[in-house]
Enzyme design. Structure first.
Site, PDB file in Angstrom:
ATOM      1  CE1 TYR A  19      -3.436  -2.933 -24.002  1.00  0.00           C
ATOM      2  CE2 TYR A  19      -1.750  -1.406 -23.257  1.00  0.00           C
ATOM      3  CZ  TYR A  19      -2.944  -1.652 -23.893  1.00  0.00           C
ATOM      4  OH  TYR A  19      -3.648  -0.611 -24.441  1.00  0.00           O
ATOM      5  CD  GLU A  41      -7.005   4.058 -22.599  1.00  0.00           C
ATOM      6  OE1 GLU A  41      -6.621   4.795 -21.666  1.00  0.00           O
ATOM      7  OE2 GLU A  41      -6.241   3.263 -23.175  1.00  0.00           O
ATOM      8  CD1 TRP A  49      -2.455  -0.072 -19.832  1.00  0.00           C
ATOM      9  CD2 TRP A  49      -4.463   0.880 -19.657  1.00  0.00           C
ATOM     10  NE1 TRP A  49      -3.311  -0.726 -20.698  1.00  0.00           N
ATOM     11  CE2 TRP A  49      -4.551  -0.152 -20.604  1.00  0.00           C
ATOM     12  CE3 TRP A  49      -5.604   1.622 -19.377  1.00  0.00           C
ATOM     13  CZ2 TRP A  49      -5.727  -0.464 -21.281  1.00  0.00           C
ATOM     14  CZ3 TRP A  49      -6.783   1.304 -20.049  1.00  0.00           C
ATOM     15  CH2 TRP A  49      -6.829   0.271 -20.991  1.00  0.00           C
TER      16      TRP A  49
END
Length: 189
Positions: A19, A41, A49
């Site tokens: 990512y 988010e 995350w």
């Protein structure tokens, strides 16, 4: 690790590294992908995350590939199905926020022509190029994310506090917060 392959200190897992190396900080102008990041988010609030990245494909399936028009008309039956889906974060408030955000997103698209056009006003139309030497120098929020958060809230969006907005801005390349020793910092300049 040779200098040309140095990366920011935060990615640890293979998924995080992929990512970081391919997506994080790359300017996004596609409204569907911007909406995806906004929802993810918000879902991340209080979680890591990495947790959300692991669930990302499940989110895409569960939320109709983040098609805002479809999400905006989700009903109680669909919410019940989402709450039973172990592949996503099963939080009633976050699911309700995704539906509300889809509705608000469509209104913003109508008003500004695209969600991308709306967002770029918060960074003067181009990505902010930061020169952070370490993760400690990266703030949790900025005046730009404060302004974005306030405006989104005023427009009816949920789970868009300033910290969430700043993480979103980093993710979609509105700011370049790769540390200066990271090979991606120069590539995204």
């Amino acid at each position: 690790m040779p200098k040309e392959f140095m990366r920011c200190a935060w990615p640890k897992s293979e998924l995080d590294i992929a990512y970081h190396d391919k997506e994080w900080g790359v300017p996004v102008h596609d409204d569907r992908l911007l909406f995806e990041f906004l929802i993810l988010e918000g879902a991340q609030a209080g979680l890591s995350w990495s947790t959300i990245l692991k669930k990302r494909e499940n989110y895409r399936r569960a939320f109709d590939d983040f098609d805002a028009r479809k999400i905006a008309i989700y009903d109680a039956r669909k919410v019940k199905k989402l709450l039973a889906n172990a592949g996503i974060v099963r939080n009633r408030l976050k699911i309700a926020a995704a539906i509300q955000n889809a509705r608000a997103f469509l209104v913003v698209q109508e008003e500004f022509g695209s969600f991308d056009s709306y967002l770029r006003q918060f960074v003067g139309g181009r990505p902010i190029q930061n020169r952070r030497k370490s993760l400690k120098q990266i703030p949790a929020r900025t005046s730009e994310s404060d302004a974005m958060s306030l405006d989104l809230l005023k427009r009816g969006f949920k789970f868009v506090g300033s910290t969430i907005c700043y993480a979103f801005m980093q993710a979609v390349g509105m700011v370049n917060d790769h540390t200066v020793d990271c090979f991606r910092h120069k590539q995204l300049k």
